[in-house]
Design a protein around this motif. Structure first.
Motif, mmCIF file in Angstrom:
data_model
loop_
_atom_site.group_PDB
_atom_site.id
_atom_site.type_symbol
_atom_site.label_atom_id
_atom_site.label_comp_id
_atom_site.label_asym_id
_atom_site.label_seq_id
_atom_site.Cartn_x
_atom_site.Cartn_y
_atom_site.Cartn_z
ATOM 1 N N GLN A 75 0.959 16.010 8.101
ATOM 2 C CA GLN A 75 1.794 16.243 6.924
ATOM 3 C C GLN A 75 2.918 17.224 7.233
ATOM 4 O OE1 GLN A 75 -0.651 17.428 3.623
ATOM 5 N NE2 GLN A 75 -2.033 15.680 3.839
ATOM 6 N N ALA A 76 2.592 18.254 7.971
ATOM 7 C CA ALA A 76 3.601 19.273 8.273
ATOM 8 C C ALA A 76 4.690 18.746 9.189
ATOM 9 C CB ALA A 76 2.926 20.489 8.912
ATOM 10 N N LEU A 77 4.313 17.933 10.151
ATOM 11 C CA LEU A 77 5.251 17.549 11.202
ATOM 12 C C LEU A 77 6.134 16.360 10.866
ATOM 13 C CD1 LEU A 77 2.938 17.989 14.315
ATOM 14 C CD2 LEU A 77 4.944 19.370 13.745
ATOM 15 N N GLN A 78 5.619 15.357 10.132
ATOM 16 C CA GLN A 78 6.403 14.129 10.103
ATOM 17 C C GLN A 78 6.251 13.254 8.864
ATOM 18 O OE1 GLN A 78 4.652 13.265 13.841
ATOM 19 N NE2 GLN A 78 3.259 11.703 13.063
ATOM 20 N N LEU A 79 5.520 13.666 7.849
ATOM 21 C CA LEU A 79 5.261 12.765 6.741
ATOM 22 C C LEU A 79 6.062 13.129 5.496
ATOM 23 C CD1 LEU A 79 1.410 12.185 7.041
ATOM 24 C CD2 LEU A 79 3.275 10.769 7.892
ATOM 25 N N ALA A 80 6.712 12.136 4.925
ATOM 26 C CA ALA A 80 7.430 12.299 3.663
ATOM 27 C C ALA A 80 7.750 10.920 3.114
ATOM 28 C CB ALA A 80 8.725 13.088 3.864
ATOM 29 N N VAL A 81 7.615 10.790 1.808
ATOM 30 C CA VAL A 81 8.076 9.586 1.115
ATOM 31 C C VAL A 81 9.306 9.987 0.320
ATOM 32 C CG1 VAL A 81 7.566 7.845 -0.631
ATOM 33 C CG2 VAL A 81 5.790 8.529 0.994
ATOM 34 N N ASP A 123 0.816 -1.205 0.000
ATOM 35 C CA ASP A 123 0.000 0.000 0.000
ATOM 36 C C ASP A 123 0.854 1.261 0.000
ATOM 37 O OD1 ASP A 123 -2.871 0.795 0.161
ATOM 38 O OD2 ASP A 123 -2.187 1.850 1.954
ATOM 39 N N VAL A 124 1.940 1.256 0.768
ATOM 40 C CA VAL A 124 2.814 2.428 0.834
ATOM 41 C C VAL A 124 3.665 2.534 -0.433
ATOM 42 C CG1 VAL A 124 4.729 3.515 2.070
ATOM 43 C CG2 VAL A 124 2.873 2.443 3.351
ATOM 44 N N PHE A 174 4.070 1.797 8.885
ATOM 45 C CA PHE A 174 3.862 2.869 9.853
ATOM 46 C C PHE A 174 5.087 3.142 10.719
ATOM 47 C CE2 PHE A 174 -0.781 1.551 9.488
ATOM 48 C CZ PHE A 174 -1.082 2.593 8.628
ATOM 49 N N HIS A 175 6.065 2.244 10.732
ATOM 50 C CA HIS A 175 7.251 2.505 11.547
ATOM 51 C C HIS A 175 8.093 3.626 10.957
ATOM 52 C CE1 HIS A 175 8.999 -0.002 8.410
ATOM 53 N NE2 HIS A 175 10.208 0.389 8.795
ATOM 54 N N ASN A 176 8.040 3.811 9.626
ATOM 55 C CA ASN A 176 8.798 4.909 9.023
ATOM 56 C C ASN A 176 7.918 5.848 8.201
ATOM 57 O OD1 ASN A 176 8.366 3.212 6.843
ATOM 58 N ND2 ASN A 176 10.539 2.773 6.484
ATOM 59 N N TYR A 177 6.607 5.715 8.383
ATOM 60 C CA TYR A 177 5.654 6.688 7.830
ATOM 61 C C TYR A 177 4.575 6.861 8.890
ATOM 62 C CZ TYR A 177 3.130 9.333 4.310
ATOM 63 O OH TYR A 177 2.512 10.356 3.615
#
Length: 736
Positions: free
Chosen positions: A655-661, A436-437, A673-676
């Motif tokens: 999104q602002a604080l901690q999310l990026a691919v 999914d990711v 979810f451990h790295n997203y």
């Protein structure tokens, strides 16, 4: 919005039910199209109302439900004009049927503007037929009758009849012209504006199996689908025999893609008696891939290419060239420059992608699909299988979130390709969280190099942006990596130069909640806050100054027909309201600061203020968010509306604080979810939401509250620390 009311060729069909009762099928032609890509004229929208002898009413929910509350809200519109007793209303999910229901989709915050008038007209027409039935039964004029919830009343004689008792007679009444049926005045609303819980919520709390992944069919088998982690790669070989030798495995075979990332990519299907066994057996496949040029692509490489594009000084294309920005900058009292960027993002809906398919022995395909665009999924499956669309049936299931990911139906084509090889056997395809990711259609990243010219009086007289974004080498799926030429404040500044350069990529891109807006709000509102600071004012003051004296812009045409243009007065209304709510201008508590953000998207106007601080480890702490929104004159379901706004705000903060691919070697580095890490309860601040009512038809709420919270947070952090956040997610090390 009366422009999207129904044409006179709209019609209703009434029929008597066996054992008494009345079923009303409303066929309503609309000028609207489901999506811009659909060019077919005369889409049909049908709403179905059934009145039973026991006085219960069944209303079909036509649109997919992904948690946005549409399965409850649209029937509320019908029930309001029908004068129904909501406690006697039952709601059923409709199947995919373009001829009967017209556009069925969950995306773009379209449902409210597309259905505000049509659904009400359906209910009003049914009510007129019930009045006519009572008039005939009692030998009185229909004009002498009124309705109460689920009943017709003749005040002069004191007679009263339930809808159920009149239903059979009503079925024989002449069907009224939908365009002529009178609609209630807002002062008469009993259901519209009432806070009503989600119709499925009790079932969800009890854990009832209503989601796509809960589908169970006799003799069903389970499938996993192995595909390359590198986007654009082609399958070379796979050890299917080794996979077949694994415990519980029924079959394994390769599948050739059709060259379309949004439909079917090369892969290997593994089928087993349960999904865990199928997924485990993938490790034995020893798949070899031809990764081509795409294995060299990476986030670091894209960032370097963006810098090269900026260094060239000339964008590939000009989006907006108004006035003379170069001259304005040359004569300006002050020129400021800044570079901003944001990452790719994944959707990670709680329920991973899944779909169940049964290829019948007679060649028909039947599917149970948690899709936001089930009609599009039906069409692409039919095309892939070489079947007429009437040979494909798609049952719409409840979805555990979508946020735009389920607008793309690749998982439907995958399971169709598998089921085609196993006629007579139901197959359920489930993606792992890693699938999914890594196999998402990501919110695209982007890079902006800004310059602004400020005159001696502190007025913004010019703005320039060189936007570096992404595109596919030739064709490809839907690409949201763009920017409108009129992006605010272009229409309110005399000198503008917006340019765009596109980098080639094979990374699949797609819409994520408030697509495009969720990124552009951050960069433009943050940079405008820089402009405001350089001009000696705050951002709300700058925004109000820019629109001072301006009237509404010319509207356009959207999926719901004509749409109003941007209205500066509505910007001013929510800005002033949120300033009042947050006591803007009053100093924040010691160690805290406030920031402001505004954005207009999906016909909604939202202004938000964030109050934030840093803890002892320099981690961001968000205390309060104040939000003022204008989505028209009516909040149809305040319960659902509040859920949508609060959820949007939490999504935006995450999104602002901690999310990026990030990408390396042509593949996503993040996998689970451990790295997203999505936002969790402890980080949720106090949320204060109020709506500014305006004299406009209501519009959608699934998306427009998200974009402004991101710049409101980053602007608060500047006010707190004096350091600008110009790259997402926020790197708190800069505050040390």
């Amino acid at each position: 919005m009366r422009d999207i009311a129904l044409a006179r060729r709209g019609f209703l069909k009434a029929s008597a039910l066996v054992g008494g009762g009345f079923a009303l099928a409303a066929s309503i032609p609309m000028a609207a199209r489901a999506m811009a890509a659909e060019q077919a004229e005369g889409g049909m929208l049908n709403a179905f109302v059934t009145i039973n002898p026991d006085n219960t009413i069944t209303i079909i929910g036509k649109n997919p439900e992904i948690g946005q509350g549409i399965k409850t809200m649209l029937p509320m519109l019908i029930a309001e004009e029908l004068d129904a007793d909501w406690d006697q209303v039952r709601i059923l999910q409709g199947d995919t049927d373009a001829a009967r229901y017209g556009p069925q989709l969950a995306g773009g915050s379209f449902a409210t503007p597309m259905n505000w008038i049509p659904m009400r007209q359906v209910g009003a027409a049914a009510r007129q037929m019930l009045l006519a039935a009572a008039a005939q039964t009692w030998g009185v004029e229909a004009s002498s009758l009124t309705t109460e919830p689920n009943a017709v009343v003749h005040a002069a004689s004191g007679r009263r009849a339930s809808y159920g008792s009149l239903a059979s007679v009503a079925a024989g009444m002449q069907v009224p012209d939908l365009a002529a049926v009178p609609l209630k005045d807002a002062a008469q609303f009993r259901i519209i504006g009432r806070a009503i819980g989600g119709i499925d919520s009790p079932r969800i709390v009890k854990g009832e199996p209503i989601f796509g992944v809960d589908t169970q069919l006799p003799g069903m088998v389970y499938a996993a689908y192995e595909r390359s982690p590198v986007y654009g790669a082609r399958l070379v070989s796979a050890d299917v025999a080794a996979a077949k030798a694994q415990a519980g495995v029924i079959d394994a075979f390769t599948i050739e893609g059709n060259g379309k990332a949004d439909e079917l990519v090369d892969g290997v299907a593994v089928i087993a008696s349960n999904w865990w066994l199928a997924n485990r057996a993938r490790s034995a496949l020893n798949v070899q891939w031809d990764q081509g040029e795409w294995a060299n692509h990476s986030t670091a490489g894209y960032t370097a290419q963006a810098a090269e594009a900026w260094a060239s000084g000339t964008p590939q294309e000009v989006l907006n060239n108004k006035g003379d920005f170069a001259a304005a900058a040359a004569s300006a009292a002050k020129v400021i420059e800044a570079e901003y960027s944001y990452p790719f993002l994944a959707h990670v809906a709680m329920e991973p992608m899944n779909c169940t398919a049964l290829m019948h022995e007679d060649g028909r395909m039947e599917m149970w699909a948690p899709s936001q665009t089930p009609q599009g999924g039906l069409a692409v499956v039919a095309s892939y299988l070489g079947l007429p669309q009437d040979k494909v049936t798609v049952h719409i299931t409840r979805m555990g979130g979508g946020f735009g990911r389920r607008l793309t139906n690749d998982y439907m084509v995958q399971v169709a390709a598998i089921a085609k090889r196993m006629p007579g056997t139901p197959v359920q395809l489930i993606w792992s969280r890693e699938d999914d990711v890594r196999s998402d259609f990501f919110r695209p990243g982007g890079y902006h190099k800004f310059k602004a010219a400020i005159d001696g009086s502190g007025k913004l007289v010019g703005i320039q942006d060189h936007f570096v974004t992404f595109d596919y080498p030739a064709g490809g799926p839907f690409n949201p990596a763009s920017m409108p030429a009129s992006e605010f404040p272009a229409n309110y500044v005399p000198n503008v130069h917006y340019g765009m350069t596109k980098l080639r990529t094979a990374i699949p891109m797609g819409a994520l909640r408030a697509p495009t807006s969720n990124a552009l709000a951050f960069v433009f509102q943050s940079f405008l806050d820089e402009v405001a600071q350089a001009s000696g004012k705050d951002l709300p003051s700058l925004m109000l100054e820019l629109i001072d004296g301006a009237g509404p812009e010319q509207g356009g045409r959207g999926p719901a027909g004509p749409t109003p243009g941007f209205n500066p007065a509505r910007l001013a209304g929510v800005t002033r309201k949120v300033m009042e709510m947050a006591n803007w201008g009053t100093p924040a508590a010691e160690g805290r600061a406030k920031g402001f953000g505004f954005y207009f998207s999906h016909q909604g106007y939202f202004a938000e203020v964030v109050e934030a601080s840093l803890d002892a480890r320099n981690q961001v702490v968000i205390h309060d968010v104040w939000c003022a929104g204008d989505v028209g004159a009516h909040i149809i379901n305040p319960h659902g509306a509040l859920n949508q706004v609060e959820g949007s705000i939490i999504d935006g903060l995450g999104q602002a604080l901690q999310l990026a691919v990030e990408f390396e070697g042509g593949a996503a580095k993040q996998s689970n979810f451990h790295n997203y890490q999505l936002p969790r309860m402890p980080m949720v601040p106090n949320l204060h939401v109020e709506f500014v009512k305006s004299d406009n038809a209501p519009t959608g709420l699934g998306e427009p509250a998200l974009p402004p919270v991101i710049p409101a947070l980053t602007n608060a952090l500047f006010a707190l620390t004096g350091k600008r956040v110009r790259k997402l997610p926020i790197d708190t090390s800069q505050f040390a």
